[in-house]
Motif scaffolding. Structure first.
Motif, PDB file in Angstrom:
ATOM      1  N   SER A   1       0.784  -1.289   0.223  1.00 14.97           N
ATOM      2  CA  SER A   1      -0.044  -0.084   0.013  1.00 14.97           C
ATOM      3  C   SER A   1       1.058   1.450  -0.220  1.00 14.97           C
ATOM      4  O   SER A   1       0.466   2.184  -0.827  1.00 14.97           O
ATOM      5  CB  SER A   1      -1.039   0.105   0.988  1.00 14.97           C
ATOM      6  OG  SER A   1       0.024  -0.487   2.440  1.00 14.97           O
ATOM      7  N   GLU A   2       1.714   1.525   0.450  1.00 12.26           N
ATOM      8  CA  GLU A   2       3.071   2.304   0.575  1.00 12.26           C
ATOM      9  C   GLU A   2       3.303   2.347  -0.596  1.00 12.26           C
ATOM     10  O   GLU A   2       3.257   4.162  -1.426  1.00 12.26           O
ATOM     11  CB  GLU A   2       3.874   2.190   1.212  1.00 12.26           C
ATOM     12  CG  GLU A   2       3.800   2.286   2.798  1.00 12.26           C
ATOM     13  CD  GLU A   2       3.056   3.720   3.483  1.00 12.26           C
ATOM     14  OE1 GLU A   2       3.874   4.427   2.876  1.00 12.26           O
ATOM     15  OE2 GLU A   2       2.019   3.572   4.152  1.00 12.26           O
ATOM     16  N   ILE A   3       4.042   1.282  -1.797  1.00 14.07           N
ATOM     17  CA  ILE A   3       3.924   1.622  -3.052  1.00 14.07           C
ATOM     18  C   ILE A   3       2.804   2.810  -3.765  1.00 14.07           C
ATOM     19  O   ILE A   3       3.457   3.004  -4.709  1.00 14.07           O
ATOM     20  CB  ILE A   3       4.340   0.032  -3.383  1.00 14.07           C
ATOM     21  CG1 ILE A   3       5.763   0.425  -2.469  1.00 14.07           C
ATOM     22  CG2 ILE A   3       5.188   0.176  -4.666  1.00 14.07           C
ATOM     23  CD1 ILE A   3       6.023  -1.581  -3.058  1.00 14.07           C
ATOM     24  N   LEU A   4       2.158   2.157  -3.765  1.00 14.59           N
ATOM     25  CA  LEU A   4       0.618   2.006  -4.814  1.00 14.59           C
ATOM     26  C   LEU A   4       0.450   3.813  -4.130  1.00 14.59           C
ATOM     27  O   LEU A   4       0.131   4.817  -5.026  1.00 14.59           O
ATOM     28  CB  LEU A   4      -0.325   1.766  -4.041  1.00 14.59           C
ATOM     29  CG  LEU A   4      -0.561  -0.163  -4.587  1.00 14.59           C
ATOM     30  CD1 LEU A   4      -1.821  -0.573  -4.369  1.00 14.59           C
ATOM     31  CD2 LEU A   4      -0.162   0.233  -6.236  1.00 14.59           C
ATOM     32  N   LYS A   5       0.974   3.983  -2.915  1.00 15.16           N
ATOM     33  CA  LYS A   5       0.783   5.251  -2.615  1.00 15.16           C
ATOM     34  C   LYS A   5       1.540   6.311  -3.164  1.00 15.16           C
ATOM     35  O   LYS A   5       1.061   7.720  -3.896  1.00 15.16           O
ATOM     36  CB  LYS A   5       0.798   6.096  -1.019  1.00 15.16           C
ATOM     37  CG  LYS A   5      -0.232   5.547  -0.013  1.00 15.16           C
ATOM     38  CD  LYS A   5       0.052   5.959   1.435  1.00 15.16           C
ATOM     39  CE  LYS A   5      -0.443   5.606   1.626  1.00 15.16           C
ATOM     40  NZ  LYS A   5      -0.126   5.811   3.161  1.00 15.16           N
TER      41      LYS A   5
ATOM     42  N   THR B   1       3.489   9.534  -8.199  1.00 16.98           N
ATOM     43  CA  THR B   1       4.161  10.803  -8.355  1.00 16.98           C
ATOM     44  C   THR B   1       5.785  10.290  -8.646  1.00 16.98           C
ATOM     45  O   THR B   1       6.594  11.838  -9.171  1.00 16.98           O
ATOM     46  CB  THR B   1       4.329  10.619  -5.913  1.00 16.98           C
ATOM     47  OG1 THR B   1       5.010   9.809  -5.969  1.00 16.98           O
ATOM     48  CG2 THR B   1       3.438  10.644  -5.620  1.00 16.98           C
ATOM     49  N   ILE B   2       5.932   9.555  -9.985  1.00 14.39           N
ATOM     50  CA  ILE B   2       7.085   9.605 -10.169  1.00 14.39           C
ATOM     51  C   ILE B   2       7.001   9.522 -11.879  1.00 14.39           C
ATOM     52  O   ILE B   2       6.602   9.719 -11.967  1.00 14.39           O
ATOM     53  CB  ILE B   2       7.469   7.984  -9.823  1.00 14.39           C
ATOM     54  CG1 ILE B   2       7.687   7.947  -8.412  1.00 14.39           C
ATOM     55  CG2 ILE B   2       9.090   7.787 -10.740  1.00 14.39           C
ATOM     56  CD1 ILE B   2       8.229   6.124  -8.935  1.00 14.39           C
ATOM     57  N   GLU B   3       7.440  11.017 -11.736  1.00 13.28           N
ATOM     58  CA  GLU B   3       7.928  11.222 -12.875  1.00 13.28           C
ATOM     59  C   GLU B   3       8.251  10.755 -14.044  1.00 13.28           C
ATOM     60  O   GLU B   3       9.611  10.476 -13.729  1.00 13.28           O
ATOM     61  CB  GLU B   3       8.154  12.589 -13.081  1.00 13.28           C
ATOM     62  CG  GLU B   3       7.337  13.965 -12.189  1.00 13.28           C
ATOM     63  CD  GLU B   3       7.633  15.184 -12.747  1.00 13.28           C
ATOM     64  OE1 GLU B   3       8.720  15.844 -13.369  1.00 13.28           O
ATOM     65  OE2 GLU B   3       7.414  16.419 -11.903  1.00 13.28           O
ATOM     66  N   PHE B   4       8.112  10.571 -15.295  1.00 19.34           N
ATOM     67  CA  PHE B   4       8.904   9.879 -16.044  1.00 19.34           C
ATOM     68  C   PHE B   4       8.282  10.104 -18.198  1.00 19.34           C
ATOM     69  O   PHE B   4       7.512  11.086 -17.789  1.00 19.34           O
ATOM     70  CB  PHE B   4       8.565   8.117 -16.059  1.00 19.34           C
ATOM     71  CG  PHE B   4       6.352   7.961 -16.819  1.00 19.34           C
ATOM     72  CD1 PHE B   4       6.261   7.679 -18.410  1.00 19.34           C
ATOM     73  CD2 PHE B   4       5.828   7.642 -15.555  1.00 19.34           C
ATOM     74  CE1 PHE B   4       5.289   7.381 -18.310  1.00 19.34           C
ATOM     75  CE2 PHE B   4       4.074   8.106 -16.731  1.00 19.34           C
ATOM     76  CZ  PHE B   4       4.266   7.398 -17.777  1.00 19.34           C
ATOM     77  N   SER B   5       9.240  10.090 -18.751  1.00 17.92           N
ATOM     78  CA  SER B   5       9.127  10.555 -20.069  1.00 17.92           C
ATOM     79  C   SER B   5       8.283   9.138 -20.840  1.00 17.92           C
ATOM     80  O   SER B   5       8.609   8.476 -21.072  1.00 17.92           O
ATOM     81  CB  SER B   5      10.283  10.560 -20.709  1.00 17.92           C
ATOM     82  OG  SER B   5      10.598  11.071 -21.699  1.00 17.92           O
TER      83      SER B   5
END
Length: 66
Positions: free
Chosen positions: A42-46, A50-54
């Motif tokens: 669940s922490e990973i899903l949070k 929020t991680i930006e990617f190209s």
């Protein structure tokens, strides 16, 4: 570590049957492992969005032998 807990016997027995466990200790141990795993997931899903990617990033290009 010895610990005394007041647990619902019917829940423990049902978990023993469903999980094919022989002891109450194995039921509680597996339940704790599953609890920890779900909390970590669940922490990973949070942070998932929020991680930006190209969008035009080509991972195959990074793997190509040069």
């Amino acid at each position: 570590m010895a610990t005394n807990l007041a647990l619902d016997d019917s829940l423990i027995e049902e978990a023993k049957i469903i999980g094919k466990h022989r002891t109450k200790k194995s039921v509680v141990t597996e339940a704790l492992h599953e609890y920890i795993q779900r909390r970590k997931q669940s922490e990973i899903l949070k942070i998932f969005h929020t991680i930006e990617f190209s969008k035009d990033y080509d991972y195959k290009q990074q793997r190509a032998v040069k």
